[in-house]
Design a protein around this motif. Structure first.
Motif, PDB file in Angstrom:
ATOM      1  N   GLN A 167     -11.297   6.155  -3.748  1.00 36.17           N
ATOM      2  CA  GLN A 167     -12.093   5.059  -3.217  1.00 36.17           C
ATOM      3  C   GLN A 167     -13.315   4.804  -4.093  1.00 36.17           C
ATOM      4  O   GLN A 167     -13.628   3.662  -4.429  1.00 36.17           O
ATOM      5  CB  GLN A 167     -12.535   5.369  -1.788  1.00 36.17           C
ATOM      6  N   ARG A 216     -11.057  -4.926  -1.460  1.00 35.20           N
ATOM      7  CA  ARG A 216      -9.617  -4.807  -1.224  1.00 35.20           C
ATOM      8  C   ARG A 216      -8.868  -5.008  -2.526  1.00 35.20           C
ATOM      9  O   ARG A 216      -9.232  -5.844  -3.348  1.00 35.20           O
ATOM     10  CB  ARG A 216      -9.175  -5.843  -0.191  1.00 35.20           C
ATOM     11  N   LEU A 262       1.272  -2.430  -2.156  1.00 31.48           N
ATOM     12  CA  LEU A 262       0.255  -1.585  -1.539  1.00 31.48           C
ATOM     13  C   LEU A 262      -1.063  -2.340  -1.429  1.00 31.48           C
ATOM     14  O   LEU A 262      -1.548  -2.894  -2.414  1.00 31.48           O
ATOM     15  CB  LEU A 262       0.054  -0.323  -2.374  1.00 31.48           C
ATOM     16  N   LYS A 263      -1.607  -2.360  -0.227  1.00 33.03           N
ATOM     17  CA  LYS A 263      -2.951  -2.894  -0.014  1.00 33.03           C
ATOM     18  C   LYS A 263      -3.897  -1.728   0.214  1.00 33.03           C
ATOM     19  O   LYS A 263      -3.645  -0.877   1.090  1.00 33.03           O
ATOM     20  CB  LYS A 263      -2.992  -3.827   1.201  1.00 33.03           C
ATOM     21  N   LEU A 264      -4.969  -1.690  -0.569  1.00 28.23           N
ATOM     22  CA  LEU A 264      -5.975  -0.649  -0.441  1.00 28.23           C
ATOM     23  C   LEU A 264      -7.259  -1.275   0.083  1.00 28.23           C
ATOM     24  O   LEU A 264      -7.787  -2.223  -0.525  1.00 28.23           O
ATOM     25  CB  LEU A 264      -6.225   0.025  -1.791  1.00 28.23           C
ATOM     26  N   CYS A 301      -7.623  -2.639   7.904  1.00 31.57           N
ATOM     27  CA  CYS A 301      -6.279  -2.059   7.799  1.00 31.57           C
ATOM     28  C   CYS A 301      -5.516  -2.250   9.111  1.00 31.57           C
ATOM     29  O   CYS A 301      -4.346  -2.652   9.111  1.00 31.57           O
ATOM     30  CB  CYS A 301      -6.389  -0.583   7.446  1.00 31.57           C
ATOM     31  N   HIS A 351       1.243   3.158   6.730  1.00 32.06           N
ATOM     32  CA  HIS A 351      -0.176   2.787   6.722  1.00 32.06           C
ATOM     33  C   HIS A 351      -0.971   3.991   7.192  1.00 32.06           C
ATOM     34  O   HIS A 351      -0.425   4.936   7.791  1.00 32.06           O
ATOM     35  CB  HIS A 351      -0.432   1.599   7.646  1.00 32.06           C
ATOM     36  N   LEU A 365      -6.571   7.032   3.517  1.00 35.18           N
ATOM     37  CA  LEU A 365      -6.446   7.752   2.258  1.00 35.18           C
ATOM     38  C   LEU A 365      -7.117   9.114   2.408  1.00 35.18           C
ATOM     39  O   LEU A 365      -8.064   9.281   3.194  1.00 35.18           O
ATOM     40  CB  LEU A 365      -7.091   6.952   1.123  1.00 35.18           C
ATOM     41  N   HIS A 425      -8.441   3.081   3.375  1.00 33.81           N
ATOM     42  CA  HIS A 425      -7.182   2.978   4.125  1.00 33.81           C
ATOM     43  C   HIS A 425      -6.163   2.190   3.314  1.00 33.81           C
ATOM     44  O   HIS A 425      -6.520   1.479   2.362  1.00 33.81           O
ATOM     45  CB  HIS A 425      -7.422   2.303   5.477  1.00 33.81           C
ATOM     46  N   TYR A 426      -4.901   2.303   3.707  1.00 31.72           N
ATOM     47  CA  TYR A 426      -3.843   1.636   2.956  1.00 31.72           C
ATOM     48  C   TYR A 426      -2.790   1.073   3.891  1.00 31.72           C
ATOM     49  O   TYR A 426      -2.618   1.522   5.024  1.00 31.72           O
ATOM     50  CB  TYR A 426      -3.181   2.608   1.971  1.00 31.72           C
TER      51      TYR A 426
END
Length: 473
Positions: free
Chosen positions: A4, A40, A54-56, A66, A89, A92, A97-98
């Motif tokens: 992060q 993001r 993947l969305k971070l 998230c 989901h 992390l 979060h993912y």
């Protein structure tokens, strides 16, 4: 350093290669698809040998965003609306979060399809068909009580002739399992229709055929039109604000002595020109060398550009101008306003202001070069010939667009309108104004109208033709 922290510190250029571990397995980032610095990131990844998206979420409130993404995707799936499969989901290991979704190989967004169309003119069959696909899926969502609050063509993904909704973060269940009310439908449709050029408004009923086939209900066309206008105005205001701040589309750099805004995708190509704009003016024959402005052409990476420097003629002139935005600032915003509204003008690429703290001095505007012929020469100075049908239609269309948008040009010499690529282009936007007051608009428009007609002798065939056909508003 945690993932992060690394991603936050990386800004707009997150690292590649980038590898880390999720409960689903080892993740390797193949390419970054979208980066909102410090907030993001979206990436195409290989996760334990399987492709994925993947969305971070790495900003404050990551858990909330998230969860909204997950809730939206699950709502779509629960009500039979096609969306890529949710693969996982959570949090992390070291912060953030993912959300992991299926990757649809060979897919394209409708925005990508739209950009490839040979014509996006109102009523074009290809454009109508593409919009119809989106509207049919929007209708399916509305029929089960769902809305996508960020409705645009980039949030629809076409894969093997099947259309998918993406971006679950913007999906809301207003009445799960039950059709939306007419007012709710109008509000949501306005978000989609408001992103089309205003010329599409006349085709509203035709556009809605695909929608009503999948969700028949009685809509109020007048209310829908008002909502579309409000959405379009909000989008325009937001877009113009972005042109003056550092964001995905624009790069803005400011210091005590300088303010510079540029289209981010042009930044590398323009770097030398932005550093020393006067060098380009000194090296080329000038198009104009007046007291208030100096205009020249230059070539950058094989492309013709125009540089306009707004001069300070003396101390008295500076006293009148130092406390307000420069004419370059004004022209920068005016050009982006026209582009947003689909009115032809040379693309604005960068704007520079020379400053001393809050005090403004000289300024520069850099645009693409338009190789058209000005209308005074194209139509003839004597006004004895009427414009060809294509020119007449394009000219009247521009005036109609300006009337609809309540924009006055402020200097409607025929030399400030160019005929190029089957369109009429507007240049020299220093005095352009968008009016909120109907009274000020009426006065300014009549002045513009009269000034344009006066380009040709009174009672000449062209002047009479213009007097009869130009909108009086």
């Amino acid at each position: 350093m945690s993932l992060q922290t690394q991603l936050r510190a990386a800004g707009r250029e997150p690292p590649l290669p980038c590898e880390f571990t999720l409960p689903q397995g080892q993740v390797r980032v193949l390419r970054w698809l979208r980066v909102l610095p410090g907030k993001r990131l979206v990436a195409e990844v290989d996760c334990a040998g399987q492709p994925g998206v993947l969305k971070l979420f790495i900003a404050t409130g990551a858990e909330r965003h998230c969860q909204r993404e997950v809730d939206g995707l699950l709502a779509l799936q629960a009500h039979g609306v096609t969306t890529p499969a949710l693969l996982g989901h959570g949090a992390l290991h070291d912060g953030g979060h993912y959300v992991l979704s299926a990757y649809l190989a060979g897919s394209h967004t409708l925005q990508q399809q739209w950009d490839l169309l040979a014509s996006r003119a109102p009523g074009d069959s290809g454009a109508m068909a593409l919009l119809g696909q989106a509207l049919a899926l929007i209708a399916a969502m509305h029929r089960v009580g769902l809305v996508q609050t960020d409705l645009h063509l980039g949030n629809f993904l076409l894969h093997e002739q099947q259309l998918y909704v993406i971006d679950g973060d913007a999906v809301e269940a207003l009445s799960p399992g039950q059709p939306l009310s007419a007012a709710q439908v109008e509000d949501n449709l306005a978000i989609f229709l408001g992103q089309l050029d205003p010329e599409w408004d006349a085709l509203g009923e035709l556009l809605l055929v695909d929608y009503l086939q999948h969700n028949p209900l009685a809509l109020n066309p007048d209310r829908l039109a008002r909502q579309v206008a409000q959405v379009r105005q909000r989008r325009l205001d937001d877009y113009l604000g972005k042109t003056l701040r550092d964001c995905t589309t624009f790069a803005v750099r400011r210091s005590w002595s300088r303010f510079c805004a540029a289209v981010r995708s042009e930044l590398d190509n323009l770097s030398a020109l932005l550093a020393r704009p006067d060098d380009a003016l000194a090296a080329q024959p000038l198009l104009k060398d007046g007291g208030s402005s100096t205009v020249g052409r230059t070539r950058v990476q094989g492309r013709e550009l125009v540089i306009k420097r707004y001069n300070i003629k003396g101390f008295g002139h500076w006293l009148k101008r130092f406390w307000r935005p420069t004419r370059a600032w004004h022209s920068w915003l005016a050009a982006h306003r026209l582009q947003f509204l689909g009115i032809a003008t040379p693309a604005p690429l960068a704007m520079i202001e020379q400053r001393f703290g809050p005090l403004r001095r000289r300024a520069w505007l850099i645009t693409e070069y338009c190789g058209g012929v000005d209308l005074l020469h194209y139509l003839g100075e004597d006004g004895q010939h009427l414009p060809e049908p294509a020119v007449a239609d394009a000219l009247l269309a521009v005036f109609d667009q300006l009337v609809q948008a309540r924009i006055s040009h402020g200097d409607f010499k025929a030399t400030n309108l160019l005929w190029h690529a089957e369109r009429v282009w507007l240049i020299d936007l220093d005095a352009m104004q968008a009016h909120r007051s109907e009274r000020s608009w009426q006065v300014a428009w009549q002045r513009d109208r009269q000034r344009f007609v006066r380009n040709w002798p009174a009672e000449s065939p062209l002047a009479v033709w213009l007097e009869e056909r130009l909108p009086r508003c």
